[in-house]
Design a protein around this motif. Structure first.
Motif, PDB file in Angstrom:
ATOM      1  N   ALA A   1       0.903  -1.093  -0.109  1.00 33.83           N
ATOM      2  CA  ALA A   1      -0.121  -0.117   0.009  1.00 33.83           C
ATOM      3  C   ALA A   1       0.818   1.414  -0.160  1.00 33.83           C
ATOM      4  N   VAL A   2       2.021   1.139   0.712  1.00 27.17           N
ATOM      5  CA  VAL A   2       2.726   2.339   0.734  1.00 27.17           C
ATOM      6  C   VAL A   2       3.675   2.502  -0.471  1.00 27.17           C
ATOM      7  N   CYS A   3       3.755   1.538  -1.040  1.00 29.02           N
ATOM      8  CA  CYS A   3       4.694   1.537  -2.401  1.00 29.02           C
ATOM      9  C   CYS A   3       3.719   2.151  -3.414  1.00 29.02           C
ATOM     10  N   GLN A   4       2.336   1.497  -3.490  1.00 30.05           N
ATOM     11  CA  GLN A   4       1.452   2.037  -4.476  1.00 30.05           C
ATOM     12  C   GLN A   4       1.210   3.581  -4.185  1.00 30.05           C
ATOM     13  N   ASP A   5       1.069   4.072  -3.108  1.00 33.44           N
ATOM     14  CA  ASP A   5       0.776   5.611  -2.596  1.00 33.44           C
ATOM     15  C   ASP A   5       2.103   6.244  -3.235  1.00 33.44           C
ATOM     16  N   ALA A   6       3.484   5.728  -3.168  1.00 33.31           N
ATOM     17  CA  ALA A   6       4.591   6.114  -3.420  1.00 33.31           C
ATOM     18  C   ALA A   6       4.401   6.663  -5.171  1.00 33.31           C
TER      19      ALA A   6
END
Length: 127
Positions: A32-37
């Motif tokens: 999720a954090v990577c997708q947000d990045a």
């Protein structure tokens, strides 16, 4: 005073980041954090390209990305957290001074280097 920032430099850097990050987003708790990045860099790419002829807008896009990366670092753990915090600091430090156009090319070169480093670090942490 206004200078014309090379749109192709911005577009190539942003495209390289997006391709690498999209390919690098793996599973697990970091997904999720990577997708947000990836989304933050997509937004940045749009803002930076739109601000290519307007230094205030371009500087604002850099500050906006730095803020988003800082926020994301608070949601991450370990190496990903450290990488996002480091990238937030780096991007927050990019500011092109309209009164010194000669320095702008140096700042853009630094930005290209930071974009490449961002690609590598985030891809490594998100795979």
């Amino acid at each position: 005073m206004s200078i014309s920032l090379p749109r192709h430099v911005l577009a190539v850097s942003a495209a390289a980041i997006l391709v690498s990050l999209t390919a690098g987003c793996g599973g697990g708790s970091t997904q999720a954090v990577c997708q947000d990045a990836v989304k933050a860099f997509q937004d940045y790419s749009t803002q930076a390209a739109a601000g290519a002829g307007n230094l205030d807008a371009f500087n604002s896009a850099n500050a906006d990305l730095a803020a988003k990366l800082k926020d994301l670092s608070g949601k991450a753990d370990g190496d990903l957290k450290a990488t996002l915090a480091d990238l937030s600091t780096s991007w927050g430090g990019i500011k092109i001074d309209a009164s010194n156009p000669a320095a702008a090319s140096g700042e853009l070169a630094k930005m290209g280097t930071k974009a490449t480093e961002a690609t590598q670090k985030l891809a490594a942490n998100c795979s």
